[in-house]
Motif scaffolding. Sequence first.
Motif, PDB file in Angstrom:
ATOM      1  N   ARG A 214       0.840  -1.195   0.000  1.00  0.00           N
ATOM      2  CA  ARG A 214       0.000   0.000   0.000  1.00  0.00           C
ATOM      3  C   ARG A 214       0.878   1.248   0.000  1.00  0.00           C
ATOM      4  O   ARG A 214       1.841   1.347   0.742  1.00  0.00           O
ATOM      5  CB  ARG A 214      -0.913   0.000   1.224  1.00  0.00           C
ATOM      6  CG  ARG A 214      -2.022  -1.012   1.141  1.00  0.00           C
ATOM      7  CD  ARG A 214      -2.797  -1.070   2.423  1.00  0.00           C
ATOM      8  NE  ARG A 214      -1.962  -1.623   3.501  1.00  0.00           N
ATOM      9  CZ  ARG A 214      -2.345  -1.690   4.760  1.00  0.00           C
ATOM     10  NH1 ARG A 214      -3.518  -1.207   5.109  1.00  0.00           N
ATOM     11  NH2 ARG A 214      -1.566  -2.216   5.674  1.00  0.00           N
ATOM     12  N   LYS A 215       0.505   2.183  -0.820  1.00  0.00           N
ATOM     13  CA  LYS A 215       1.259   3.424  -0.934  1.00  0.00           C
ATOM     14  C   LYS A 215       0.342   4.606  -0.686  1.00  0.00           C
ATOM     15  O   LYS A 215      -0.819   4.587  -1.064  1.00  0.00           O
ATOM     16  CB  LYS A 215       1.883   3.561  -2.332  1.00  0.00           C
ATOM     17  CG  LYS A 215       2.824   2.423  -2.702  1.00  0.00           C
ATOM     18  CD  LYS A 215       3.334   2.612  -4.105  1.00  0.00           C
ATOM     19  CE  LYS A 215       4.218   1.441  -4.533  1.00  0.00           C
ATOM     20  NZ  LYS A 215       4.666   1.596  -5.929  1.00  0.00           N
ATOM     21  N   ASP A 217      -1.123   8.205  -1.466  1.00  0.00           N
ATOM     22  CA  ASP A 217      -1.293   8.977  -2.698  1.00  0.00           C
ATOM     23  C   ASP A 217      -1.005  10.453  -2.474  1.00  0.00           C
ATOM     24  O   ASP A 217      -1.324  11.292  -3.318  1.00  0.00           O
ATOM     25  CB  ASP A 217      -2.702   8.797  -3.262  1.00  0.00           C
ATOM     26  CG  ASP A 217      -3.768   9.276  -2.279  1.00  0.00           C
ATOM     27  OD1 ASP A 217      -3.417   9.943  -1.288  1.00  0.00           O
ATOM     28  OD2 ASP A 217      -4.955   8.979  -2.513  1.00  0.00           O
ATOM     29  N   ALA A 222      -4.394   6.133   1.633  1.00  0.00           N
ATOM     30  CA  ALA A 222      -4.338   4.833   0.977  1.00  0.00           C
ATOM     31  C   ALA A 222      -4.902   3.717   1.818  1.00  0.00           C
ATOM     32  O   ALA A 222      -5.354   2.719   1.308  1.00  0.00           O
ATOM     33  CB  ALA A 222      -2.881   4.496   0.609  1.00  0.00           C
ATOM     34  N   PRO A 229      -5.815   8.638  -7.949  1.00  0.00           N
ATOM     35  CA  PRO A 229      -4.440   8.672  -8.415  1.00  0.00           C
ATOM     36  C   PRO A 229      -3.912  10.090  -8.486  1.00  0.00           C
ATOM     37  O   PRO A 229      -4.633  11.031  -8.781  1.00  0.00           O
ATOM     38  CB  PRO A 229      -4.524   8.025  -9.816  1.00  0.00           C
ATOM     39  CG  PRO A 229      -5.937   8.205 -10.227  1.00  0.00           C
ATOM     40  CD  PRO A 229      -6.750   8.163  -8.980  1.00  0.00           C
ATOM     41  N   GLU A 233      -0.802   8.651 -12.069  1.00  0.00           N
ATOM     42  CA  GLU A 233       0.076   7.523 -11.766  1.00  0.00           C
ATOM     43  C   GLU A 233      -0.632   6.550 -10.831  1.00  0.00           C
ATOM     44  O   GLU A 233      -1.026   6.902  -9.726  1.00  0.00           O
ATOM     45  CB  GLU A 233       1.357   8.050 -11.099  1.00  0.00           C
ATOM     46  CG  GLU A 233       2.415   6.982 -10.915  1.00  0.00           C
ATOM     47  CD  GLU A 233       2.999   6.522 -12.237  1.00  0.00           C
ATOM     48  OE1 GLU A 233       3.477   5.390 -12.274  1.00  0.00           O
ATOM     49  OE2 GLU A 233       2.947   7.299 -13.207  1.00  0.00           O
ATOM     50  N   ASP A 235      -0.710   3.329  -8.412  1.00  0.00           N
ATOM     51  CA  ASP A 235       0.174   2.485  -7.627  1.00  0.00           C
ATOM     52  C   ASP A 235      -0.455   1.111  -7.445  1.00  0.00           C
ATOM     53  O   ASP A 235      -1.644   0.901  -7.676  1.00  0.00           O
ATOM     54  CB  ASP A 235       0.503   3.120  -6.271  1.00  0.00           C
ATOM     55  CG  ASP A 235      -0.740   3.456  -5.471  1.00  0.00           C
ATOM     56  OD1 ASP A 235      -1.695   2.654  -5.519  1.00  0.00           O
ATOM     57  OD2 ASP A 235      -0.755   4.502  -4.813  1.00  0.00           O
ATOM     58  N   ASP A 236       0.377   0.169  -7.024  1.00  0.00           N
ATOM     59  CA  ASP A 236      -0.104  -1.200  -6.882  1.00  0.00           C
ATOM     60  C   ASP A 236      -1.134  -1.328  -5.768  1.00  0.00           C
ATOM     61  O   ASP A 236      -2.003  -2.195  -5.822  1.00  0.00           O
ATOM     62  CB  ASP A 236       1.072  -2.134  -6.606  1.00  0.00           C
ATOM     63  CG  ASP A 236       1.900  -2.402  -7.845  1.00  0.00           C
ATOM     64  OD1 ASP A 236       1.411  -2.085  -8.949  1.00  0.00           O
ATOM     65  OD2 ASP A 236       3.023  -2.904  -7.714  1.00  0.00           O
ATOM     66  N   ARG A 238      -3.603   0.606  -4.952  1.00  0.00           N
ATOM     67  CA  ARG A 238      -4.948   0.889  -5.442  1.00  0.00           C
ATOM     68  C   ARG A 238      -5.459  -0.257  -6.310  1.00  0.00           C
ATOM     69  O   ARG A 238      -6.644  -0.597  -6.300  1.00  0.00           O
ATOM     70  CB  ARG A 238      -4.941   2.197  -6.217  1.00  0.00           C
ATOM     71  CG  ARG A 238      -6.316   2.629  -6.710  1.00  0.00           C
ATOM     72  CD  ARG A 238      -6.294   4.109  -7.111  1.00  0.00           C
ATOM     73  NE  ARG A 238      -7.508   4.445  -7.826  1.00  0.00           N
ATOM     74  CZ  ARG A 238      -7.584   4.564  -9.148  1.00  0.00           C
ATOM     75  NH1 ARG A 238      -6.517   4.362  -9.894  1.00  0.00           N
ATOM     76  NH2 ARG A 238      -8.719   4.883  -9.734  1.00  0.00           N
ATOM     77  N   GLU A 467       2.812  -2.420 -16.007  1.00  0.00           N
ATOM     78  CA  GLU A 467       2.559  -1.005 -16.267  1.00  0.00           C
ATOM     79  C   GLU A 467       1.858  -0.895 -17.602  1.00  0.00           C
ATOM     80  O   GLU A 467       2.190  -1.598 -18.568  1.00  0.00           O
ATOM     81  CB  GLU A 467       3.875  -0.226 -16.297  1.00  0.00           C
ATOM     82  CG  GLU A 467       4.575  -0.170 -14.954  1.00  0.00           C
ATOM     83  CD  GLU A 467       3.731   0.484 -13.882  1.00  0.00           C
ATOM     84  OE1 GLU A 467       2.989   1.427 -14.218  1.00  0.00           O
ATOM     85  OE2 GLU A 467       3.793   0.051 -12.723  1.00  0.00           O
TER      86      GLU A 467
END
Length: 495
Positions: A214-215, A217, A222, A229, A233, A235-236, A238, A467
Amino acid sequence: MIDPTLASRLQFALTTIVHIIFPVMSMGLAPFLVYLTWKSIRSEDPLWSRLRRFWTKIFAISFVVGTVTGIVLEFEFGTNFAAFATAAGELFGGPLAAEGMMAFFLEATFLGVFVFGREKVSDALYMVSAVAVAAGTWLSAVWILIANSWMQTPRGFEMAQKNGQPVVSLVDPMAAYLNPRFPWMFVHMQSAAVLSVALFMCGVAAYHLRGGLRKSDGDGDAGGDGGTPDGGELDDARFWQTTMKLGLAVLLVTAPFQVVHGDSYARHVAETQPQKFAAMEAQYETEAPAALHLVAIPTDPEAFTNPRAENLWTIDIPALASVLASGGNPDYQVTGLSEFEESPPVAIVFWSFRLMVLLGFWFVALGLWGAWRWRQGRLYDDGRLHTAMLGSSLLGIVAVETGWVVTEVGRQPWVIQGVMKTEAGVSPGLSATEALLTLASFAVVYLGLLTLYSYVVGRIIRQGPDELADEAPPDSDASADDTPDLPGEEVFVDD
């Protein structure tokens, strides 16, 4: 030396148990892929295209391996069960041929477009390919289950003589194909496939979310249910959060439905195959009211192999078997195994049925647990829930396997219920040595295929989504930077 009948049954059981994994994955993924394709076309958010591409990989691999292993099953009717194929070929061969001509070719024709043609065809044609592939997958199940359900409740036929041998002659195709078991079996199987994939998706998402993927945003959101986003961009985190919510939403619908439908299905079995229902409940004597055995443990080893051995230690709920068999009447008479000349092996059927039911209730509990955390905004933060989802990711397939054990073993000793016994359907020229050799060979090959499949799918899961470059069909300018948002369409709807 092993008996050819037993060896042939074990071989067919082994190949079916392995093969069924792949149709379950492809049939269960089909409606998800239709939805993800629709979302990827309708929305400008690249998230949906990433989801579609990732799960399409697993679908395609499952389809290919399922096709290979399924073709072999049909050949086994000629190699190991030639007498059955000769006697029932007029009825049994038709659905299998229709499955190949209608379902397989429909699916195979459009699969190439669906897997490789996104940038080469229009949005409309690509959506058609997704629907056609899904329809072909489910249509395949229609014909296979027509054939199998007829073996459970044969209708629309009469016995005739051909070259001095008794054969099944089809006299009423509609009665045969739409036999009483087919709608029950089809609905239960397809719902089980979708439920199994929903559990699998939740488990895969939990695996990645537990791994600290989890990243934030930028807004520190998150871990909750919100978040969009930043600068386009993705992220994994999401990606996997959305995967978990998709799986959980479907789980919340299919798990309770499967329990309710399974209860009604069991009553249908009690009416049409009372000996199977008696084995499912370890009911040896005809009783009214009949108690439900929560646990039935043989006290004599003979009871594991001899269906007539009634030496059991049980934990009972009075009258509940009568209630379940009748739909509410505690005085309903449940027919016991003692009423039948021959019966299926009780221990295998009883415990397979108990495990399937236990898993069904666990899936309901898991869905409610996830819904509770979702409502609290803690769906992505509950480590225990993630562990439970990860541990349950393959249990849907286990439930399908136990269900098929109940279906097939519970019909024994009949290959066609009340018409032909299994031992009479085995190839007459098959020797014990040949049967044992093919059993060993198939065990090595099929378990090797399952190992390879597991490795490839596991590698795809560990690598995660690719990606995504801009995808624009030939007649679309959706990749242009100045394309306006669709009316009423948010960049990402997290609910």
